[in-house]
Scaffold this motif. Structure first.
Motif, PDB file in Angstrom:
ATOM      1  N   TYR A 167     -12.829 -27.831  -8.986  1.00  0.00           N
ATOM      2  CA  TYR A 167     -13.397 -26.482  -9.022  1.00  0.00           C
ATOM      3  C   TYR A 167     -12.413 -25.485  -9.645  1.00  0.00           C
ATOM      4  CZ  TYR A 167     -16.562 -28.779  -5.838  1.00  0.00           C
ATOM      5  OH  TYR A 167     -17.443 -29.667  -5.281  1.00  0.00           O
ATOM      6  N   VAL A 168     -12.081 -25.683 -10.900  1.00  0.00           N
ATOM      7  CA  VAL A 168     -11.058 -24.884 -11.581  1.00  0.00           C
ATOM      8  C   VAL A 168     -11.403 -23.393 -11.591  1.00  0.00           C
ATOM      9  CG1 VAL A 168      -9.837 -24.553 -13.759  1.00  0.00           C
ATOM     10  CG2 VAL A 168     -10.345 -26.859 -12.962  1.00  0.00           C
ATOM     11  N   PRO A 169     -12.597 -22.983 -12.035  1.00  0.00           N
ATOM     12  CA  PRO A 169     -12.863 -21.533 -12.072  1.00  0.00           C
ATOM     13  C   PRO A 169     -12.796 -20.876 -10.696  1.00  0.00           C
ATOM     14  CG  PRO A 169     -14.588 -22.740 -13.238  1.00  0.00           C
ATOM     15  CD  PRO A 169     -13.721 -23.738 -12.567  1.00  0.00           C
ATOM     16  N   TYR A 170     -13.302 -21.561  -9.675  1.00  0.00           N
ATOM     17  CA  TYR A 170     -13.299 -20.990  -8.334  1.00  0.00           C
ATOM     18  C   TYR A 170     -11.877 -20.845  -7.802  1.00  0.00           C
ATOM     19  CZ  TYR A 170     -18.242 -22.078  -8.569  1.00  0.00           C
ATOM     20  OH  TYR A 170     -19.553 -22.142  -8.956  1.00  0.00           O
ATOM     21  N   ARG A 171     -11.028 -21.829  -8.094  1.00  0.00           N
ATOM     22  CA  ARG A 171      -9.632 -21.749  -7.660  1.00  0.00           C
ATOM     23  C   ARG A 171      -8.956 -20.541  -8.292  1.00  0.00           C
ATOM     24  NH1 ARG A 171      -6.544 -25.766  -9.639  1.00  0.00           N
ATOM     25  NH2 ARG A 171      -8.128 -26.892 -10.775  1.00  0.00           N
ATOM     26  N   TRP A 172      -9.184 -20.345  -9.602  1.00  0.00           N
ATOM     27  CA  TRP A 172      -8.527 -19.235 -10.298  1.00  0.00           C
ATOM     28  C   TRP A 172      -9.099 -17.884  -9.885  1.00  0.00           C
ATOM     29  CZ3 TRP A 172      -3.967 -19.297 -12.277  1.00  0.00           C
ATOM     30  CH2 TRP A 172      -3.422 -20.508 -12.704  1.00  0.00           C
ATOM     31  N   VAL A 173     -10.383 -17.834  -9.550  1.00  0.00           N
ATOM     32  CA  VAL A 173     -10.958 -16.586  -9.036  1.00  0.00           C
ATOM     33  C   VAL A 173     -10.307 -16.241  -7.698  1.00  0.00           C
ATOM     34  CG1 VAL A 173     -13.067 -15.580  -8.060  1.00  0.00           C
ATOM     35  CG2 VAL A 173     -13.124 -16.681 -10.298  1.00  0.00           C
ATOM     36  N   GLY A 174     -10.118 -17.225  -6.856  1.00  0.00           N
ATOM     37  CA  GLY A 174      -9.438 -16.997  -5.577  1.00  0.00           C
ATOM     38  C   GLY A 174      -8.008 -16.515  -5.782  1.00  0.00           C
ATOM     39  N   THR A 175      -7.311 -17.120  -6.719  1.00  0.00           N
ATOM     40  CA  THR A 175      -5.943 -16.702  -7.013  1.00  0.00           C
ATOM     41  C   THR A 175      -5.931 -15.275  -7.566  1.00  0.00           C
ATOM     42  OG1 THR A 175      -5.254 -18.968  -7.426  1.00  0.00           O
ATOM     43  CG2 THR A 175      -3.877 -17.239  -8.359  1.00  0.00           C
ATOM     44  N   GLY A 176      -6.876 -14.976  -8.450  1.00  0.00           N
ATOM     45  CA  GLY A 176      -6.967 -13.619  -8.988  1.00  0.00           C
ATOM     46  C   GLY A 176      -7.249 -12.601  -7.906  1.00  0.00           C
ATOM     47  N   THR A 177      -8.087 -12.962  -6.954  1.00  0.00           N
ATOM     48  CA  THR A 177      -8.401 -12.067  -5.844  1.00  0.00           C
ATOM     49  C   THR A 177      -7.155 -11.778  -5.010  1.00  0.00           C
ATOM     50  OG1 THR A 177     -10.648 -12.933  -5.776  1.00  0.00           O
ATOM     51  CG2 THR A 177      -9.876 -11.755  -3.813  1.00  0.00           C
TER      52      THR A 177
ATOM     53  N   PHE B 109      -4.125 -12.000  -6.066  1.00  0.00           N
ATOM     54  CA  PHE B 109      -3.224 -11.222  -6.914  1.00  0.00           C
ATOM     55  C   PHE B 109      -3.625  -9.740  -6.928  1.00  0.00           C
ATOM     56  CE2 PHE B 109      -1.681  -9.714 -11.088  1.00  0.00           C
ATOM     57  CZ  PHE B 109      -0.333  -9.951 -10.898  1.00  0.00           C
ATOM     58  N   VAL B 110      -4.917  -9.459  -6.993  1.00  0.00           N
ATOM     59  CA  VAL B 110      -5.383  -8.068  -6.957  1.00  0.00           C
ATOM     60  C   VAL B 110      -5.049  -7.437  -5.603  1.00  0.00           C
ATOM     61  CG1 VAL B 110      -7.476  -6.630  -6.910  1.00  0.00           C
ATOM     62  CG2 VAL B 110      -7.161  -8.324  -8.714  1.00  0.00           C
ATOM     63  N   LEU B 111      -5.235  -8.174  -4.525  1.00  0.00           N
ATOM     64  CA  LEU B 111      -4.867  -7.653  -3.195  1.00  0.00           C
ATOM     65  C   LEU B 111      -3.372  -7.343  -3.132  1.00  0.00           C
ATOM     66  CD1 LEU B 111      -6.973  -9.940  -0.826  1.00  0.00           C
ATOM     67  CD2 LEU B 111      -7.319  -7.511  -1.313  1.00  0.00           C
ATOM     68  N   PHE B 112      -2.559  -8.222  -3.710  1.00  0.00           N
ATOM     69  CA  PHE B 112      -1.118  -7.980  -3.751  1.00  0.00           C
ATOM     70  C   PHE B 112      -0.818  -6.721  -4.561  1.00  0.00           C
ATOM     71  CE2 PHE B 112       2.905  -8.521  -6.082  1.00  0.00           C
ATOM     72  CZ  PHE B 112       3.789  -8.496  -5.016  1.00  0.00           C
ATOM     73  N   GLY B 113      -1.450  -6.577  -5.709  1.00  0.00           N
ATOM     74  CA  GLY B 113      -1.239  -5.387  -6.533  1.00  0.00           C
ATOM     75  C   GLY B 113      -1.644  -4.114  -5.815  1.00  0.00           C
ATOM     76  N   LEU B 114      -2.786  -4.151  -5.121  1.00  0.00           N
ATOM     77  CA  LEU B 114      -3.225  -2.991  -4.357  1.00  0.00           C
ATOM     78  C   LEU B 114      -2.242  -2.674  -3.231  1.00  0.00           C
ATOM     79  CD1 LEU B 114      -7.069  -3.655  -4.170  1.00  0.00           C
ATOM     80  CD2 LEU B 114      -5.881  -1.896  -5.515  1.00  0.00           C
ATOM     81  N   ARG B 115      -1.718  -3.702  -2.614  1.00  0.00           N
ATOM     82  CA  ARG B 115      -0.715  -3.504  -1.552  1.00  0.00           C
ATOM     83  C   ARG B 115       0.512  -2.786  -2.109  1.00  0.00           C
ATOM     84  NH1 ARG B 115       1.544  -2.206   2.963  1.00  0.00           N
ATOM     85  NH2 ARG B 115       3.414  -3.340   3.440  1.00  0.00           N
ATOM     86  N   ILE B 116       0.984  -3.201  -3.281  1.00  0.00           N
ATOM     87  CA  ILE B 116       2.163  -2.588  -3.886  1.00  0.00           C
ATOM     88  C   ILE B 116       1.857  -1.139  -4.288  1.00  0.00           C
ATOM     89  CG2 ILE B 116       3.748  -2.719  -5.862  1.00  0.00           C
ATOM     90  CD1 ILE B 116       4.148  -4.895  -3.692  1.00  0.00           C
ATOM     91  N   ILE B 117       0.686  -0.894  -4.854  1.00  0.00           N
ATOM     92  CA  ILE B 117       0.325   0.453  -5.314  1.00  0.00           C
ATOM     93  C   ILE B 117       0.164   1.415  -4.137  1.00  0.00           C
ATOM     94  CG2 ILE B 117      -1.520   1.806  -6.379  1.00  0.00           C
ATOM     95  CD1 ILE B 117      -1.895  -0.608  -8.305  1.00  0.00           C
ATOM     96  N   PHE B 118      -0.578   1.010  -3.127  1.00  0.00           N
ATOM     97  CA  PHE B 118      -0.838   1.918  -2.011  1.00  0.00           C
ATOM     98  C   PHE B 118       0.357   2.080  -1.084  1.00  0.00           C
ATOM     99  CE2 PHE B 118      -5.426   0.868  -2.861  1.00  0.00           C
ATOM    100  CZ  PHE B 118      -5.719   2.115  -3.373  1.00  0.00           C
ATOM    101  N   ALA B 119       1.197   1.065  -0.958  1.00  0.00           N
ATOM    102  CA  ALA B 119       2.369   1.163  -0.094  1.00  0.00           C
ATOM    103  C   ALA B 119       3.521   1.882  -0.791  1.00  0.00           C
ATOM    104  CB  ALA B 119       2.817  -0.227   0.350  1.00  0.00           C
TER     105      ALA B 119
ATOM    106  N   GLY C 253       4.717 -13.560  -1.976  1.00  0.00           N
ATOM    107  CA  GLY C 253       5.011 -12.174  -2.331  1.00  0.00           C
ATOM    108  C   GLY C 253       4.227 -11.190  -1.474  1.00  0.00           C
ATOM    109  N   PHE C 254       2.956 -11.489  -1.245  1.00  0.00           N
ATOM    110  CA  PHE C 254       2.125 -10.631  -0.392  1.00  0.00           C
ATOM    111  C   PHE C 254       2.695 -10.587   1.025  1.00  0.00           C
ATOM    112  CE2 PHE C 254      -1.649  -9.764   2.244  1.00  0.00           C
ATOM    113  CZ  PHE C 254      -2.078  -8.591   1.648  1.00  0.00           C
ATOM    114  N   PHE C 255       3.114 -11.736   1.529  1.00  0.00           N
ATOM    115  CA  PHE C 255       3.712 -11.825   2.862  1.00  0.00           C
ATOM    116  C   PHE C 255       5.006 -11.012   2.924  1.00  0.00           C
ATOM    117  CE2 PHE C 255       6.461 -14.077   5.934  1.00  0.00           C
ATOM    118  CZ  PHE C 255       5.686 -13.941   7.069  1.00  0.00           C
ATOM    119  N   CYS C 256       5.839 -11.112   1.884  1.00  0.00           N
ATOM    120  CA  CYS C 256       7.110 -10.368   1.854  1.00  0.00           C
ATOM    121  C   CYS C 256       6.889  -8.862   1.779  1.00  0.00           C
ATOM    122  CB  CYS C 256       7.964 -10.813   0.665  1.00  0.00           C
ATOM    123  SG  CYS C 256       8.652 -12.458   0.842  1.00  0.00           S
ATOM    124  N   SER C 257       5.751  -8.444   1.240  1.00  0.00           N
ATOM    125  CA  SER C 257       5.498  -7.006   1.102  1.00  0.00           C
ATOM    126  C   SER C 257       5.186  -6.328   2.439  1.00  0.00           C
ATOM    127  CB  SER C 257       4.352  -6.756   0.118  1.00  0.00           C
ATOM    128  OG  SER C 257       3.113  -7.112   0.686  1.00  0.00           O
TER     129      SER C 257
END
Length: 186
Positions: free
Chosen positions: A34-44, A46-56, A130-134
Motif C-alpha cells: 500500500y505505497v500511496p497510503y503509507r506515504w499519505v500517512g507519512t505526509g500527514t 509531517f504536516v502535524l509536525f510542521g504545524l507543531r513547530i509553527i504554532f509552538a 522529531g514530533f516526540f522531541c518537540s
C-alpha cells in the motif's frame, strides 16, 4: 552468560518484547503493497509536525535536524546502489564498463541504494521522533531560525545540483513513470 530461567521476570519481559516485535513486523509486512497510503500517512504526520513547530514557535533545531536527515535519505533513495563512477574506474582497468554505452549492450535496471520501503520507514520514524522531541523543552534551543532555513535551502541546492550532474554524466534516471509500451507500427 547463562540464559535466564523461564520463571524470572526478565524472561517474561523478553518474551513479551519478542511477541510485540513480531506483531509490529507483521503489520509492517502487511503495509508493504500500500505505497500511496503509507506515504499519505507519512505526509500527514509531517504536516502535524510542521504545524507543531509553527504554532509552538520553537524547536527549530529539531526541524532543521529532521530536514538534514530527510535530505540524506532522499539522496540515498535517488542514488544508484553501485556507483557508476567507481565501476567505470574499475572497468577501465579491466576493459569493461559498468553501464551500457551502445545499443547492443545489456539493459540494466536502476537499483537504488535505499529501497522505497526502507526510505519510507526511516522517514516516518524520523518524523515521529522529531514530533516526540518537540514536546520537551530541553530540545528547544534558542536560535535565529531564518539563518537555518536559508542554510538548509543552500544545502539542498548544492547537493541536488551535484546529484543531477552525476545523473547527467552517467546517464541514469532514478524514477520510472510507468511500463514502457511498444506499438506495432505496420
Amino acid at each position: 552468560m547463562d540464559a535466564p530461567e523461564p520463571d524470572t521476570p526478565f524472561a517474561a519481559v523478553s518474551s513479551q518484547a519478542t511477541r510485540f516485535g513480531q506483531i509490529y513486523q507483521a503489520y509492517l509486512d502487511k503495509s508493504t503493497p500500500y505505497v500511496p497510503y503509507r506515504w499519505v500517512g507519512t505526509g500527514t504526520v509531517f504536516v502535524l509536525f510542521g504545524l507543531r513547530i509553527i504554532f509552538a514557535q520553537g524547536w527549530y533545531i529539531v526541524a532543521y535536524s529532521l530536514g538534514i536527515y530527510l535530505l540524506n535519505l532522499f539522496l540515498a533513495f535517488i542514488s544508484p546502489k553501485f556507483d557508476p563512477s567507481l565501476e567505470q574506474d574499475e572497468g577501465m582497468e579491466e576493459g569493461s564498463s559498468g553501464l551500457p554505452t551502445k545499443e547492443e549492450d545489456e539493459f540494466r535496471p536502476f537499483v537504488r541504494r535505499l529501497p522505497e520501503f526502507k526510505f519510507w520507514y526511516a522517514a516516518t520514524r524520523a518524523i515521529v521522533i522529531g514530533f516526540f522531541c518537540s514536546w520537551f523543552e530541553m530540545f528547544n534551543l534558542p536560535v535565529f531560525w531564518p539563518v537555518l532555513v536559508v542554510y538548509w535551502f543552500i544545502l539542498v541546492a548544492l547537493t541536488m545540483r551535484r546529484q543531477i550532474q552525476h545523473m547527467i554524466k552517467y546517464r541514469y534516471v532514478p524514477f520510472t513513470v510507468g511500463k514502457k509500451r511498444f506499438s506495432n507500427a505496420k
